[in-house]
Design a protein around this motif. Structure first.
Motif, PDB file in Angstrom:
ATOM      1  N   THR A  25     -26.282 -96.794  42.949  1.00 18.74           N
ATOM      2  CA  THR A  25     -24.967 -96.380  43.438  1.00 18.74           C
ATOM      3  C   THR A  25     -25.023 -94.982  44.062  1.00 18.74           C
ATOM      4  O   THR A  25     -24.337 -94.713  45.057  1.00 18.74           O
ATOM      5  CB  THR A  25     -23.916 -96.403  42.313  1.00 18.74           C
ATOM      6  N   THR A  26     -25.846 -94.103  43.497  1.00 23.18           N
ATOM      7  CA  THR A  26     -26.015 -92.778  44.079  1.00 23.18           C
ATOM      8  C   THR A  26     -26.720 -92.879  45.421  1.00 23.18           C
ATOM      9  O   THR A  26     -26.337 -92.224  46.396  1.00 23.18           O
ATOM     10  CB  THR A  26     -26.814 -91.860  43.140  1.00 23.18           C
ATOM     11  N   TYR A  27     -27.741 -93.715  45.502  1.00 20.53           N
ATOM     12  CA  TYR A  27     -28.467 -93.929  46.747  1.00 20.53           C
ATOM     13  C   TYR A  27     -27.525 -94.437  47.833  1.00 20.53           C
ATOM     14  O   TYR A  27     -27.592 -94.014  48.999  1.00 20.53           O
ATOM     15  CB  TYR A  27     -29.597 -94.935  46.509  1.00 20.53           C
TER      16      TYR A  27
ATOM     17  N   PHE B  69     -27.133 -83.782  37.265  1.00 19.67           N
ATOM     18  CA  PHE B  69     -26.414 -83.944  36.012  1.00 19.67           C
ATOM     19  C   PHE B  69     -27.147 -83.286  34.849  1.00 19.67           C
ATOM     20  O   PHE B  69     -26.555 -82.520  34.071  1.00 19.67           O
ATOM     21  CB  PHE B  69     -26.214 -85.436  35.715  1.00 19.67           C
ATOM     22  N   GLU B  70     -28.439 -83.580  34.698  1.00 15.10           N
ATOM     23  CA  GLU B  70     -29.173 -83.051  33.548  1.00 15.10           C
ATOM     24  C   GLU B  70     -29.497 -81.567  33.698  1.00 15.10           C
ATOM     25  O   GLU B  70     -29.725 -80.875  32.700  1.00 15.10           O
ATOM     26  CB  GLU B  70     -30.425 -83.882  33.295  1.00 15.10           C
ATOM     27  N   VAL B  71     -29.498 -81.067  34.915  1.00 16.99           N
ATOM     28  CA  VAL B  71     -29.675 -79.627  35.122  1.00 16.99           C
ATOM     29  C   VAL B  71     -28.436 -78.883  34.632  1.00 16.99           C
ATOM     30  O   VAL B  71     -28.533 -77.920  33.867  1.00 16.99           O
ATOM     31  CB  VAL B  71     -29.946 -79.314  36.606  1.00 16.99           C
TER      32      VAL B  71
ATOM     33  N   PRO C 120     -29.214 -88.887  40.524  1.00 17.54           N
ATOM     34  CA  PRO C 120     -28.454 -87.636  40.435  1.00 17.54           C
ATOM     35  C   PRO C 120     -28.764 -86.843  39.167  1.00 17.54           C
ATOM     36  O   PRO C 120     -28.034 -85.934  38.827  1.00 17.54           O
ATOM     37  CB  PRO C 120     -27.014 -88.140  40.415  1.00 17.54           C
ATOM     38  N   TYR C 121     -29.841 -87.233  38.464  1.00 21.03           N
ATOM     39  CA  TYR C 121     -30.150 -86.582  37.187  1.00 21.03           C
ATOM     40  C   TYR C 121     -30.694 -85.166  37.387  1.00 21.03           C
ATOM     41  O   TYR C 121     -30.189 -84.207  36.805  1.00 21.03           O
ATOM     42  CB  TYR C 121     -31.130 -87.440  36.386  1.00 21.03           C
TER      43      TYR C 121
END
Length: 270
Positions: free
Chosen positions: A201-203, A68-70, A56-57
């Motif tokens: 966990t995101t997967y 998240f990093e976006v 999810p980065y």
């Protein structure tokens, strides 16, 4: 960080260090003078390097870059009165791109390591990423990190996950895609994989983990990775300003809010 990957991260790093040192002198405007205010204010933007393929980065949803990093990059730029300009770059050229001045900063689930600190600057950590060891659900022999020794494990090329595998005596086979790592475990072509807890966990939110299980490494097994922004050595002033921005984003609750949104929990503190 700990979907990381995220022959090469140790070998590639040595080359990147040399490239970074050689090219830094002809880097971006911010690198040439070290005066972040003059150069970045002139351009009006903070140019950020990331992969854009690592939920999810940073990833694309309906063709739009998000993650998240976006959102963090946009928030940092706003604190600096700048506009975030993202430059998606493949992992194997990401750090070299920083050294050549392709962008001002990297936000890409980048963990602090002794080797990287020799050649680059890090911001204060904005998340603490635990590592997860993934194996077949019917595997009874691999329960903790110590059981990796002598086993065939996969991880993204040049990733910190591969460093952890080697630390515990595993046989590392580099794999580029997280999905491929999981497929190889299911098919019995690999004994396991190492990746970030947030990746698995995101997967699991949108995919079945049938045939798989995972063990989150304890702090005693392997401390959580300190995920930080990466800068050229010449950009100490910019690093300091980003640290100030991160402090503000933590104090006003933005960091926690983004963490809960993308990871389901607050991983911005130890």
């Amino acid at each position: 960080m700990v979907f990381s990957r995220i022959v090469k991260r140790v070998a590639l790093l040595a080359g990147v260090v040399l490239v970074g040192v050689t090219l830094a002198a002809c880097g971006s405007q911010s690198s040439q003078s070290g005066n972040y205010k003059d150069n970045l204010a002139q351009s009006g933007k903070l140019t950020i390097g990331l992969e854009g393929t690592y939920p999810p980065y940073s990833y694309r949803q309906n063709g739009k870059l998000t993650g998240f990093e976006v959102e963090l990059g946009k928030a940092i730029a706003q604190q600096l009165d700048l506009k975030a300009n993202f430059v998606p770059t493949k992992w194997d050229g990401l750090v070299a791109g920083l050294g050549s001045g392709k962008y001002d900063i990297i936000l890409n689930n980048m963990s602090q390591t002794p080797d990287r600190k020799k050649a680059y600057l890090f911001s204060t950590p904005y998340i603490y990423s635990k590592y997860a060891m993934i194996t077949r659900s019917d595997n009874k022999d691999i329960k903790t990190a110590k059981d990796i020794k002598g086993r065939n494990f996969v991880a993204s090329t040049g990733s910190d996950n591969g460093v952890v595998i080697k630390k515990f005596g595993g046989n590392l086979r580099p794999i580029e895609q997280f999905q491929t790592e999981l497929d190889q475990i299911r098919e019995g072509r690999a004994d396991g994989a190492m990746n970030a807890e947030s990746a698995i966990t995101t997967y699991a939110k949108d995919h079945s983990l049938k045939g798989l299980k995972y063990h989150v490494l304890t702090e005693n097994e392997q401390p959580a990775a300190k995920i930080s922004a990466l800068f050229n050595k010449q950009d100490g002033k910019l690093r300091d300003k980003v640290n100030d921005a991160l402090k503000q984003l933590k104090e006003n609750g933005t960091l926690k809010k983004l963490s809960v949104k993308y990871f389901g929990t607050d991983i911005t503190t130890k």
